[in-house]
Design a protein around this motif. Structure first.
Motif: not given
Ligand code: ADP
Length: 216
Positions: A80-86, A181-188, A195-200
């Protein structure tokens, strides 16, 4: 799909290693009447592409994999990180009218809805906004959080996920994209930062890279 194209010398090296491997770089150079230095880039390409493997003090040997097999392996490793957009986000208190404007201005098909702590709470697609526009309600007065698809019903992915797994999810769930997404540190579990968007379209870009031999 086009497998990696090898030049004449690389094909020749491959034949030598297939026949005589394991064989050292020096020995290959000798057989081709070339210097070891001249061969170095070709050996690097063949090793990086996966046709050859190199073992210290043993030499080069043939992996037995075809160009098509190696390409399939590489496609399976795209992440995903190679192709994700903003990602484009709106606040949960934004109006449906504002969300429609954002969707047009940012030229995206999906908006992510976040709360005051910038955590993902919802998702809005083109059809969600069209559906809301079909009623007689005032769009400026209607907050997006009453029409969005909300947590915990949102399918997400992370930057390290495989692109092929995301493609499968998009097909199975019949949706156009996923928030990265990125789970926020120490949160539920529910506190996720987008952090990004991956689409068709991202998947289509990967497909074009494959077709144009740009996957290394
Ligand atoms: P559209 O509705 O414009 O065809 P989608 O197919 O992406 O776009 O969305 C269909 C429905 O699925 C919408 O109601 C949308 O809110 C919801 N949706 C879109 N993406 C996701 C997701 N990642 N997780 C859960 N629901 C989603």
């Amino acid at each position: 799909m086009r497998p990696i194209e090898l030049n004449k010398r690389q094909q020749h090296i491959l034949e030598i290693v297939k026949d005589k491997g394991p064989i050292t770089g020096e020995q290959i150079a000798e057989k081709l009447s070339l210097t070891r230095a001249t061969l170095r880039p070709d050996l690097a390409i063949l090793t990086m592409a996966g046709f050859l493997d190199a073992r210290p003090r043993v030499g080069y040997f043939y992996t037995g994999k075809t160009g098509a097999q190696l390409l399939t392996e590489k496609i399976g490793k795209l992440t995903v990180k190679e192709y994700q957009s903003i990602p484009v986000v709106v606040n949960e208190s934004a109006s449906v009218y504002d969300a429609i404007c954002t969707m047009f201005l940012e030229d995206v098909g999906t908006l992510f809805v976040v709360n005051g702590s910038s955590c993902l709470v919802g998702i809005l697609s083109r059809k969600d906004l069209l559906r809301a526009s079909m009623g007689k309600q005032e769009l400026e007065q209607m907050p997006v959080n009453i029409i969005m698809t909300r947590m915990p019903n949102i399918t997400t992915c992370s930057a390290d996920d495989l692109l092929s797994d995301v493609a499968q999810i998009l097909i199975t769930k019949q949706i156009d994209g996923l928030p990265v997404v990125n789970k926020k540190d120490g949160s539920s579990n529910s506190d996720m930062e987008v952090t990004g968007r991956i689409t068709k379209t991202s998947i289509t870009k990967a497909f074009v890279d494959i077709a144009n031999n740009r996957i290394v």
